[in-house]
Scaffold this active site. Structure first.
Site, PDB file in Angstrom:
ATOM      1  N   HIS A 196     -11.271 -13.362   5.860  1.00  0.00           N
ATOM      2  CA  HIS A 196     -11.035 -12.943   4.478  1.00  0.00           C
ATOM      3  C   HIS A 196      -9.553 -12.948   4.114  1.00  0.00           C
ATOM      4  O   HIS A 196      -9.204 -12.870   2.945  1.00  0.00           O
ATOM      5  CB  HIS A 196     -11.620 -11.542   4.252  1.00  0.00           C
ATOM      6  N   ASP A 219      -1.964 -13.103  -0.206  1.00  0.00           N
ATOM      7  CA  ASP A 219      -3.274 -12.456  -0.281  1.00  0.00           C
ATOM      8  C   ASP A 219      -4.343 -13.489   0.044  1.00  0.00           C
ATOM      9  O   ASP A 219      -4.218 -14.648  -0.391  1.00  0.00           O
ATOM     10  CB  ASP A 219      -3.495 -11.916  -1.710  1.00  0.00           C
TER      11      ASP A 219
HETATM   12  C1  G6P Z   1      -8.911  -6.262   3.449  1.00  0.00           C
HETATM   13  C2  G6P Z   1      -9.634  -6.828   4.664  1.00  0.00           C
HETATM   14  C3  G6P Z   1     -10.958  -6.131   4.889  1.00  0.00           C
HETATM   15  C4  G6P Z   1     -10.753  -4.627   4.913  1.00  0.00           C
HETATM   16  C5  G6P Z   1     -10.084  -4.159   3.619  1.00  0.00           C
HETATM   17  C6  G6P Z   1      -9.816  -2.639   3.570  1.00  0.00           C
HETATM   18  O1  G6P Z   1      -9.539  -6.660   2.292  1.00  0.00           O
HETATM   19  O2  G6P Z   1      -9.809  -8.227   4.538  1.00  0.00           O
HETATM   20  O3  G6P Z   1     -11.551  -6.554   6.100  1.00  0.00           O
HETATM   21  O4  G6P Z   1     -11.972  -3.950   5.102  1.00  0.00           O
HETATM   22  O5  G6P Z   1      -8.848  -4.844   3.496  1.00  0.00           O
HETATM   23  O6  G6P Z   1      -9.047  -2.227   4.646  1.00  0.00           O
HETATM   24  P1  G6P Z   1      -9.552  -1.172   5.741  1.00  0.00           P
HETATM   25  O7  G6P Z   1      -8.503  -1.240   6.801  1.00  0.00           O
HETATM   26  O8  G6P Z   1      -9.591   0.138   5.032  1.00  0.00           O
HETATM   27  O9  G6P Z   1     -10.898  -1.593   6.221  1.00  0.00           O
END
Ligand code: G6P
Length: 485
Positions: A174, A372
């Site tokens: 992602h 991003d």
């Molecule tokens: C990004 C990553 C996700 C992640 C999100 C939130 O979008 O690609 O995999 O879940 O951030 O971050 P966190 O560390 O809270 O899961």
């Protein structure tokens, strides 16, 4: 007996760092709240139709007996199985906060100087990936399709192969994939790349990420012959945003915002607290605008919402202080008593209603990440802009820029003066141009929605050769749940 009798359909096993549910303490037991993200709504029909399991960390210590009971109850409601991987405090520290978010996250966002290449982190990353792989191996049947998500879990295919798993394995990243100049700084570069090449299919967000990945494979003298690599820009659940934004309650809330902040254009920034989002440079650009163009004072306000995230990591904590000091400096220099305040700053998680109201109310969205993977805020903003009378200013380093270049004002987020001038141009843009640009953006975001994304990824997973799947061409919009994955 028909030839197909007894042939079991291939199920979907989704693996991500976090489960798509939030666990909340309710007395001594746990309550499960369903996740509402685009990924969940897009995968749900497939999981329901094919049957399947979602494996991930519950984001809380456990599992206790109550915890498992809560997940089992949620299974019955959601129509697919949820399986929790338990992480202890040291694993959260070294695998999630450490390797994932202090090594891979900054490196893959082209910020190697923010990396903490602590060798302890790598050992735990490997063992936790093994743990996830074991959780998959316990549940996957031969012939199932295993779809692993994101940078936390790049070693899962290699671990699964070691455990003798013969399922088809696919991976979607992602976040961006860096160029060799950056990737080669990673002390474990060959190990990670070799592990990734154990997947049958690797999906990246943009053509640039795919080029970077292939350049790294070449730079390290590897071959990607056994793995198919495509780019699949992720979309949003456009119709659900559109429907929700069109409700009278959201409209009333958006009008209320304009009443509270009258006679000016509203510029909106919404980001998770993260140094990749370019929030401080954006604030400097806004400051530059007000300093150099006194006529803009009183005619524009920046609503900057920062959603709390990863605060345990010192870099994030420092950045929060820096943002708050800058907001204070700008407001201190320009605010007038009883009147206009240049920056309206909020540090909190927004309710869906507030988020939609901000999207609908904003005349200009200012989305300027340094880098991003995609940036879904940009797409959500456009989906919710029902009147189409608004402007998107977007960083050229957001993955979304590849798709939205035609309608957005693209900026280099490091160019403070350039961003300031883009805000001025957006402010002065004639109505006909605003409408034409936004209409084009919304058409593209509607067409390339998250359902189509799932569909094209699953088609690619089915195809036997690279030529069989059009990674960059739009695929036909067949329903995702009907696919023989
Ligand atoms: C990004 C990553 C996700 C992640 C999100 C939130 O979008 O690609 O995999 O879940 O951030 O971050 P966190 O560390 O809270 O899961």
């Amino acid at each position: 007996m028909s030839a197909h009798a007894g042939r079991r359909r291939s199920r979907l096993v989704v693996v991500s760092n976090r489960l798509p549910v939030a666990l909340k303490r309710a007395g001594r037991s746990w309550q499960v709240e369903a996740g509402s993200g685009g990924l969940v709504s897009a995968l749900l029909p497939v999981l329901r139709n094919r049957g399947g399991t979602w494996i991930g960390w519950a984001g809380a210590p456990g599992p206790t007996r109550e915890f498992s009971r809560a997940l089992a109850a949620a299974d019955r409601q959601s129509g697919y199985r949820l399986a929790a991987v338990a992480l202890d405090a040291r694993e959260v520290e070294d695998f999630y906060l450490g390797f994932s978010n202090e090594v891979i996250w900054p490196l893959f966002h082209d910020l190697p100087s923010r990396c903490n290449f602590d060798p302890r982190y790598w050992a735990t990353y490997q063992s936790v990936n093994r743990k996830y792989a074991k959780a998959v191996a316990r549940r996957a049947r031969p012939g199932d399709f295993v779809w692993v998500h994101d940078y936390h879990l790049m070693n899962v295919a290699a671990e699964l192969r070691r455990l003798g798993c013969r399922s088809r394995l696919a991976f979607f990243l992602h976040i961006p994939f860096p160029s060799p100049d950056v990737f080669l700084k990673l002390p474990w570069r060959s190990r990670i790349l070799d592990a990734l090449l154990e997947f049958d299919l690797i999906g990246l967000q943009t053509a640039r990420d795919r080029r970077n990945f292939l350049a790294c494979v070449e730079a390290l003298g590897r071959s990607a012959r056994a793995t198919r690599i495509g780019h699949f820009p992720i979309g949003i659940d456009y119709n659900s945003f559109l429907r929700a934004a069109a409700t009278p309650a959201v409209e009333a809330r958006a009008k209320e915002l304009h009443r509270l902040l009258p006679n000016r254009k509203l510029v909106l920034g919404i980001d998770r607290l993260d140094y990749t989002k370019g929030i401080t440079l954006r604030l400097r650009a806004f400051q530059d605008l007000l300093e150099r163009h006194p006529a803009m004072r009183g005619r524009v306000s920046l609503i900057q919402v920062v959603v709390p995230s990863r605060e345990e990591i010192p870099e994030y904590h420092r950045m929060k202080t820096e943002i708050e000091q800058l907001v204070g400096r700008i407001n201190g220099a320009f605010a007038r008593p009883g009147g206009w305040v240049p920056v309206w700053y909020e540090y909190r998680s927004l309710t869906r209603m507030d988020l939609l109201a901000y999207y609908r109310a904003a005349d200009i969205a200012l989305i300027t990440p340094l880098k991003d993977g995609m940036n879904l805020v940009a797409k959500e903003y456009c989906a919710c802009s029902i009147e189409e009378d608004c402007v998107l200013i977007l960083s050229e380093f957001a993955g979304a820029a590849e798709q939205l270049a035609g309608g957005a004002l693209l900026v280099n987020p490091y160019d403070v003066r350039g961003v300031a001038e883009a805000i001025r141009s957006a402010h002065r843009m004639p109505e006909a141009e605003r409408l034409a640009r936004m209409r084009g953006l919304r058409r593209s975001i509607r067409r390339e929605d998250v359902y189509r994304w799932v569909d094209s990824f699953l088609r690619a997973a089915r195809a036997r050769s690279l030529e069989e799947f059009p990674a960059s061409r739009p695929s036909s919009p067949a329903p995702a749940d009907g696919l023989p994955i």
